[in-house]
Design a protein around this motif. Structure first.
Motif, PDB file in Angstrom:
ATOM      1  N   PHE A  80       0.857  -1.183   0.000  1.00 61.37           N
ATOM      2  CA  PHE A  80       0.000   0.000   0.000  1.00 61.37           C
ATOM      3  C   PHE A  80       0.893   1.233   0.000  1.00 61.37           C
ATOM      4  CE2 PHE A  80      -2.438  -3.278   2.213  1.00 61.37           C
ATOM      5  CZ  PHE A  80      -3.614  -3.270   1.489  1.00 61.37           C
ATOM      6  N   GLY A  81       0.508   2.234  -0.779  1.00 59.43           N
ATOM      7  CA  GLY A  81       1.248   3.487  -0.797  1.00 59.43           C
ATOM      8  C   GLY A  81       0.924   4.328   0.433  1.00 59.43           C
ATOM      9  N   ASP A  82       1.794   5.292   0.720  1.00 59.58           N
ATOM     10  CA  ASP A  82       1.593   6.139   1.892  1.00 59.58           C
ATOM     11  C   ASP A  82       0.284   6.931   1.807  1.00 59.58           C
ATOM     12  OD1 ASP A  82       3.994   5.228   2.892  1.00 59.58           O
ATOM     13  OD2 ASP A  82       5.143   6.988   2.230  1.00 59.58           O
ATOM     14  N   ALA A  83      -0.060   7.385   0.602  1.00 58.33           N
ATOM     15  CA  ALA A  83      -1.294   8.168   0.449  1.00 58.33           C
ATOM     16  C   ALA A  83      -2.520   7.314   0.762  1.00 58.33           C
ATOM     17  CB  ALA A  83      -1.389   8.735  -0.971  1.00 58.33           C
ATOM     18  N   TYR A  84      -2.504   6.056   0.316  1.00 59.89           N
ATOM     19  CA  TYR A  84      -3.615   5.141   0.610  1.00 59.89           C
ATOM     20  C   TYR A  84      -3.768   4.979   2.115  1.00 59.89           C
ATOM     21  CZ  TYR A  84      -6.430   0.868   0.688  1.00 59.89           C
ATOM     22  OH  TYR A  84      -7.413  -0.064   0.926  1.00 59.89           O
TER      23      TYR A  84
END
Length: 403
Positions: A253-257
């Motif tokens: 998972f990306g940080d923004a998610y």
């Protein structure tokens, strides 16, 4: 040559139906039904344009068993392919039992009122399916599905026993949205926010959701943060590989998610507890899912690759001691969209659903009762992955990978 009835009209269903239409020598007649017939009609129009094949469409509430039975009897398929929501697994299985038709799905049952997906509800159907002389195949997606087949292929061809197993699911695609999920938002968020569980020394160990993060360098993607979480194939893999000391599932998972999800969780938008709003009872997570971008709309803008595979360590089949193997598939979002009009997360689930269906309708995989992917011969399924858009590679690593 066979008739199939597909239930559900999301991105996975779209991919599966397209791939079935590309194989008319296996699937002679394809029927598609969901609660919203217009979604079925849109898939059918795309299939006609891309493949030149007609798909019959119907409106159905999959939770209405009598209506499902009537539709099955009208279509007379040899297989019902359930690509609807996990909540609907048991009603569709009930309908298949009453109509005497075999069943396939890609995700195990999950009650509406509890974020808990387990196989025991469906395993309990084994005797009834056996007595009816029909087959149910559970979890013919990618994870679960291909990851289970990958593991059993390693056990058949490379490892006598598996001591440790790590399943690594990386989506390196970028869809350009501030926040969106690549498969059904409600199911995705319920999975991610549930406590993590992994198999260790004969039991499941529970830890807080998203508490264990590790960076891993994925081929064709690059370094990504992956989080340990629970996924249903751990349950079946542990059942059919009792010698395993440890099995874990990881997803990137990306940080923004993570930031968006944390905020949504903190303000109560991921809750599955009903609330009253202006006299109407709503479930916050279902409302959130309704306002988020639909996964089937992300295909055109999603760029990059997925990389999903298994790292297994165990006793080598040739008696040469302990060895570690990494088996994986890399799938291009752009290539998936060009072929089927869907992004790679839908593609990597829809193609295995087609292959599992092909295994059943051709009698390559057969039986009476309820079965998991681990119980089937992995070789013909692995061959079809190579032939139908999900080629895989296997490599021996220098030693166990420690996270």
């Amino acid at each position: 040559m066979s008739t199939v009835l597909v239930i559900g009209a999301g991105g996975v269903s779209s991919v599966c139906v397209h791939k079935m239409a590309f194989n008319p020598d296996i699937f002679s007649s394809i029927h598609l039904a969901s609660r919203t017939k217009s979604k079925c009609d849109a898939i059918a129009a795309s299939v006609k344009e891309r493949c030149g094949v007609d798909v019959a469409t119907y409106e159905i509430d999959a939770e209405e068993v009598p209506a499902m039975v009537n539709l099955i009897r009208k279509v007379q398929p040899s297989l019902v392919v359930n690509l609807a929501l996990p909540y609907q697994d048991l009603p569709i299985m009930d309908a298949c039992l009453e109509a005497g038709v075999s069943y396939l799905d890609t995700a195990n049952y999950e009650p509406k009122d509890e974020a808990k997906f387990e196989y025991h509800w469906q395993w309990a159907y084994h005797d009834r399916f056996k007595q009816a002389g029909i087959m149910a195949l559970l979890g013919s997606g990618f994870d679960p599905g291909v990851t289970s087949v990958f593991t059993m292929w390693l056990k058949k061809h490379k490892l006598k026993t598996i001591r440790t197993l790590d399943i690594l699911d990386c989506n390196g695609g970028d869809h350009g949205q501030h926040f969106a999920t690549n498969f059904n938002p409600e199911i995705n968020i319920r999975e991610v926010t549930a406590p993590a569980r992994h198999w260790e020394n004969g039991e499941f160990v529970e830890t807080p959701a998203m508490a264990h993060k590790v960076e891993f360098d994925f081929e064709a993607v690059g370094p990504k943060n992956m989080y340990m979480m629970y996924h249903e194939e751990l349950e079946s893999l542990a059942k059919f590989n009792p010698e395993m000391e440890r099995a874990r599932f990881w997803m990137t998972f990306g940080d923004a998610y993570i930031t968006h999800l944390t905020v949504l969780q903190n303000v109560g938008m991921t809750s599955i507890e009903p609330i009253k709003y202006k006299g109407v009872e709503i479930i916050p997570l279902q409302f959130l899912a309704a306002v988020l971008p639909k996964p089937e709309t992300l295909g055109e803008t999603t760029k990059g690759n997925t990389n999903i595979g298994c790292i297994a360590t165990g006793e080598a089949l040739d008696g040469s001691g302990e060895k570690t193997f990494y088996i994986k598939n890399i799938c291009s979002h752009e290539a998936a969209y060009e072929e089927t009009g869907n992004q790679a997360v839908s593609y990597t689930t829809g193609v295995p659903a087609m292959i599992g269906s092909a295994m059943m309708v051709q009698g390559i995989w057969s039986g009476e009762g309820v079965f998991n992917m681990e119980e089937m011969d992995p070789d013909p399924f692995m061959d079809m992955l190579n032939q139908h858009g999900l080629p895989w590679t296997v490599e021996e690593l220098d030693g166990p990978v420690e996270f």
